[in-house]
Write an enzyme that holds these catalytic residues in place. Structure first.
Site, PDB file in Angstrom:
ATOM      1  N   HIS A 175       0.843  -1.200   0.000  1.00 53.83           N
ATOM      2  CA  HIS A 175       0.000   0.000   0.000  1.00 53.83           C
ATOM      3  C   HIS A 175       0.883   1.257   0.000  1.00 53.83           C
ATOM      4  O   HIS A 175       1.090   1.871  -1.036  1.00 53.83           O
ATOM      5  CB  HIS A 175      -0.930  -0.065   1.214  1.00 53.83           C
ATOM      6  N   HIS A 234      -1.657  -0.774 -11.682  1.00 53.90           N
ATOM      7  CA  HIS A 234      -2.510  -0.364 -10.564  1.00 53.90           C
ATOM      8  C   HIS A 234      -3.768  -1.217 -10.596  1.00 53.90           C
ATOM      9  O   HIS A 234      -4.229  -1.580 -11.679  1.00 53.90           O
ATOM     10  CB  HIS A 234      -2.883   1.126 -10.709  1.00 53.90           C
ATOM     11  N   ASP A 244       3.479   6.251  -7.559  1.00 57.16           N
ATOM     12  CA  ASP A 244       4.722   5.974  -6.842  1.00 57.16           C
ATOM     13  C   ASP A 244       5.958   5.969  -7.731  1.00 57.16           C
ATOM     14  O   ASP A 244       7.071   5.902  -7.239  1.00 57.16           O
ATOM     15  CB  ASP A 244       4.622   4.610  -6.141  1.00 57.16           C
TER      16      ASP A 244
HETATM   17  N1  ACO Z   1       5.445  -5.234 -13.846  1.00 56.39           N
HETATM   18  C1  ACO Z   1       5.328  -6.297 -14.682  1.00 56.39           C
HETATM   19  N2  ACO Z   1       4.186  -6.965 -14.864  1.00 56.39           N
HETATM   20  C2  ACO Z   1       3.102  -6.551 -14.184  1.00 56.39           C
HETATM   21  C3  ACO Z   1       3.156  -5.454 -13.296  1.00 56.39           C
HETATM   22  C4  ACO Z   1       4.381  -4.789 -13.152  1.00 56.39           C
HETATM   23  N3  ACO Z   1       4.483  -3.728 -12.339  1.00 56.39           N
HETATM   24  N4  ACO Z   1       1.929  -5.259 -12.757  1.00 56.39           N
HETATM   25  C5  ACO Z   1       1.147  -6.204 -13.276  1.00 56.39           C
HETATM   26  N5  ACO Z   1       1.855  -6.989 -14.143  1.00 56.39           N
HETATM   27  C6  ACO Z   1       1.338  -8.088 -14.985  1.00 56.39           C
HETATM   28  C7  ACO Z   1       1.087  -9.342 -14.166  1.00 56.39           C
HETATM   29  O1  ACO Z   1       2.246 -10.174 -14.143  1.00 56.39           O
HETATM   30  C8  ACO Z   1      -0.060  -9.952 -14.891  1.00 56.39           C
HETATM   31  O2  ACO Z   1       0.438 -10.573 -16.058  1.00 56.39           O
HETATM   32  P1  ACO Z   1      -0.216 -11.964 -16.607  1.00 56.39           P
HETATM   33  O3  ACO Z   1      -1.605 -11.586 -17.013  1.00 56.39           O
HETATM   34  O4  ACO Z   1       0.656 -12.374 -17.738  1.00 56.39           O
HETATM   35  O5  ACO Z   1      -0.185 -12.900 -15.445  1.00 56.39           O
HETATM   36  C9  ACO Z   1      -0.900  -8.759 -15.333  1.00 56.39           C
HETATM   37  O6  ACO Z   1       0.047  -7.689 -15.456  1.00 56.39           O
HETATM   38  C10 ACO Z   1      -1.979  -8.362 -14.349  1.00 56.39           C
HETATM   39  O7  ACO Z   1      -1.396  -8.221 -13.048  1.00 56.39           O
HETATM   40  P2  ACO Z   1      -2.202  -8.368 -11.677  1.00 56.39           P
HETATM   41  O8  ACO Z   1      -1.219  -8.633 -10.589  1.00 56.39           O
HETATM   42  O9  ACO Z   1      -3.335  -9.344 -11.834  1.00 56.39           O
HETATM   43  O10 ACO Z   1      -2.836  -6.932 -11.529  1.00 56.39           O
HETATM   44  P3  ACO Z   1      -3.366  -6.282 -10.197  1.00 56.39           P
HETATM   45  O11 ACO Z   1      -4.394  -5.303 -10.595  1.00 56.39           O
HETATM   46  O12 ACO Z   1      -3.756  -7.288  -9.174  1.00 56.39           O
HETATM   47  O13 ACO Z   1      -2.020  -5.570  -9.681  1.00 56.39           O
HETATM   48  C11 ACO Z   1      -0.529  -4.038  -8.748  1.00 56.39           C
HETATM   49  C12 ACO Z   1      -1.902  -4.237  -9.401  1.00 56.39           C
HETATM   50  C13 ACO Z   1      -0.426  -4.872  -7.480  1.00 56.39           C
HETATM   51  C14 ACO Z   1      -0.359  -2.555  -8.378  1.00 56.39           C
HETATM   52  C15 ACO Z   1       0.570  -4.469  -9.775  1.00 56.39           C
HETATM   53  O14 ACO Z   1       0.439  -3.751 -10.963  1.00 56.39           O
HETATM   54  C16 ACO Z   1       1.976  -4.307  -9.196  1.00 56.39           C
HETATM   55  O15 ACO Z   1       2.449  -5.205  -8.494  1.00 56.39           O
HETATM   56  N6  ACO Z   1       2.668  -3.177  -9.510  1.00 56.39           N
HETATM   57  C17 ACO Z   1       3.982  -2.913  -8.976  1.00 56.39           C
HETATM   58  C18 ACO Z   1       3.880  -2.407  -7.548  1.00 56.39           C
HETATM   59  C19 ACO Z   1       3.382  -0.988  -7.455  1.00 56.39           C
HETATM   60  O16 ACO Z   1       3.844  -0.098  -8.177  1.00 56.39           O
HETATM   61  N7  ACO Z   1       2.442  -0.753  -6.521  1.00 56.39           N
HETATM   62  C20 ACO Z   1       1.910   0.599  -6.268  1.00 56.39           C
HETATM   63  C21 ACO Z   1       0.498   0.727  -6.680  1.00 56.39           C
HETATM   64  S1  ACO Z   1      -0.043   2.406  -6.425  1.00 56.39           S
HETATM   65  C22 ACO Z   1      -0.480   2.516  -4.818  1.00 56.39           C
HETATM   66  O17 ACO Z   1      -0.780   1.559  -4.159  1.00 56.39           O
HETATM   67  C23 ACO Z   1      -0.445   3.851  -4.128  1.00 56.39           C
END
Ligand code: ACO
Length: 428
Positions: free
Chosen positions: A267, A306, A362
């Site tokens: 978060h 996100h 972020d």
């Molecule tokens: N880098 C590479 N691949 C990614 C990323 C990423 N940052 N984020 C998602 N993906 C890919 C996943 O591997 C998945 O691929 P697949 O379909 O081949 O399996 C697809 O995109 C969907 O990903 P999910 O994890 O299902 O998406 P979700 O909506 O649950 O995730 C999250 C959102 C957790 C923010 C994710 O994008 C992530 O981990 N990002 C990096 C961490 C980050 O920057 N967090 C801050 C968010 S902003 C905030 O909280 C204030």
């Protein structure tokens, strides 16, 4: 006119049910009538609230597909350009932009509640010098409830107002003191002549000068960052605030719970992860290799993607502009080139385009905070200060909502059936 209802056929019994739809939602309790035995009705199973609305709200609107964020209807771009953090906090809390007198009164009330009781200072003194400032903030904001026992009168509007002033006003003081303690520096007391963020910079960075003069560019940059972080509808910490607050505990205890939720790396900790990633990559020429690894499933591109935004996070666009202004004052952050290259390659790469992965808030905020001279440990603290306005607004909305009840989810029990107690000598 099509009927605003949902017809469900339970194939276990052949029975049909008609459930009403209001504001695009069905009531989960309406599912309870669907049952095969007298005991348990149907429940919806939704870990992580992926498709469950826990409340009706009028505070913040997000359309993730279109990259829209609005506070009380006002687009974030307009607020960030024209407003101040304190005015935004007023808007979020009370639903309308303040007129001149309201803003003056509000600013006065926030400014004049910034001193903390000297005993709270002793609590901060007692922490180890390596104590994480977020741990100190969570503990001390919770401890404030013992200084203001009247805060328990949560249904009294005047009492709620007083705690609102205190919380928004004292969070920067607690944060500033936690930071100074970690460095072994004397505490820098609030200066009522300064703005909200100017004073915060004073409590962080004042040294031996008689009067601290904040750099206006950094002061405004921090103010905009605070605006961007003021609320984000039903995120993990807002949900914690509402859930804990639904027990009718005082707001200091509920804010401590919300801040604890924010402390987690999923978060409030992502911007720290971005900086660590940029440092690990090390130089611009290593970016293609890093992207290749991410695409191969080795780790994630932090600061990208996100849960809600499937488009450019509108806050990220604004933050990028602030970064340029801060770097002009403080010098260019050497990690910026790596970040820009990552963004350039990722935004033109099929892997990221297909998955709708764009920079989030972020991706650049950590770079800015680092350039301002703040250590990574302070990042979640810098998030918690402005989010306090959002937490209180969400809490008050919950308290005033007749539909709301003590938060108490159901479970789907899959454990053992009833069995007899086994004495110790008979256990394997
Ligand atoms: N880098 C590479 N691949 C990614 C990323 C990423 N940052 N984020 C998602 N993906 C890919 C996943 O591997 C998945 O691929 P697949 O379909 O081949 O399996 C697809 O995109 C969907 O990903 P999910 O994890 O299902 O998406 P979700 O909506 O649950 O995730 C999250 C959102 C957790 C923010 C994710 O994008 C992530 O981990 N990002 C990096 C961490 C980050 O920057 N967090 C801050 C968010 S902003 C905030 O909280 C204030």
């Amino acid at each position: 006119m099509p009927s605003e209802t949902l017809t469900i056929t339970d194939n276990r019994t052949g029975k049909q049910y008609e459930i009403s739809i209001k504001n695009g939602a069905i009531k989960a309790t309406d599912l309870f009538q669907i049952r095969i035995s007298e005991e348990e009705g149907l429940v919806s199973y939704d870990p992580g609230f992926m498709n469950t609305a826990s409340c009706q709200s009028k505070i913040t609107y997000i359309d993730g597909d279109r990259g829209i964020l609005r506070y009380r209807g006002y687009p974030i771009e307009q607020i960030a350009e024209k407003s101040s953090y304190l005015e935004t906090a007023y808007l979020i809390l009370y639903g309308e932009l303040p007129n001149k007198t309201q803003l003056e009164d509000w600013t006065h009330n926030i400014t004049f509640h910034s001193i903390i009781h000297e005993n709270i200072k002793k609590v901060i003194d007692s922490f180890h010098h390596e104590a994480h400032p977020m741990g100190v903030l969570i503990s001390t904001v919770g401890a404030l409830s013992t200084f203001y026992p009247e805060a328990k009168k949560i249904f009294d509007v005047k009492t709620r107002r007083a705690q609102t002033y205190r919380l928004i006003s004292k969070m920067p003081t607690l944060a500033g003191f936690a930071y100074r303690h970690s460095l072994g520096l004397p505490y820098s007391y609030p200066d009522n002549d300064l703005s909200y963020t100017g004073n915060f910079l004073n409590m962080l960075f004042k040294m031996t000068e008689l009067k601290y003069k904040p750099n206006p560019v950094l002061e405004r940059a921090l103010d905009i960052l605070f605006i961007l972080h003021a609320d984000h509808e039903q995120n993990c910490s807002a949900n914690a605030m509402r859930s804990v607050g639904s027990s009718q505990v005082d707001p200091y205890s509920a804010v401590a719970a919300a801040a604890a939720a924010l402390y987690g790396p999923l978060h409030g900790g992502a911007n720290e992860a971005v900086l660590r990633m940029l440092m690990e990559i090390g130089s611009k020429d290593k970016v293609p290799e890093f992207i290749k690894k991410v695409k191969g499933g080795e780790g994630r591109l932090m600061g990208f993607g996100h849960r809600v935004y499937k488009n450019y996070d509108p806050r990220a666009k604004i933050i990028k502009e602030i970064a340029d202004q801060v770097f002009e004052v403080r010098g260019r952050n050497p990690l910026l080139d790596i970040a820009l290259e990552l963004e350039r390659i990722a935004l033109s790469d099929d892997y990221f385009i297909k998955r709708k992965l764009y920079p989030n808030v972020d991706f650049y905020s950590g770079l800015i905070y680092q350039s301002m001279g703040l250590p990574m440990d302070m990042f979640p603290v810098l998030f918690a200060i402005p989010r306090t306005a959002g937490w209180i607004a969400q809490w008050e909305e919950m308290l005033m909502d007749a539909d709301q009840k003590l938060a108490r989810p159901k479970q789907v029990y899959l454990g053992a059936e009833i069995r007899d107690y086994v004495p110790m000598e008979k256990r394997s």
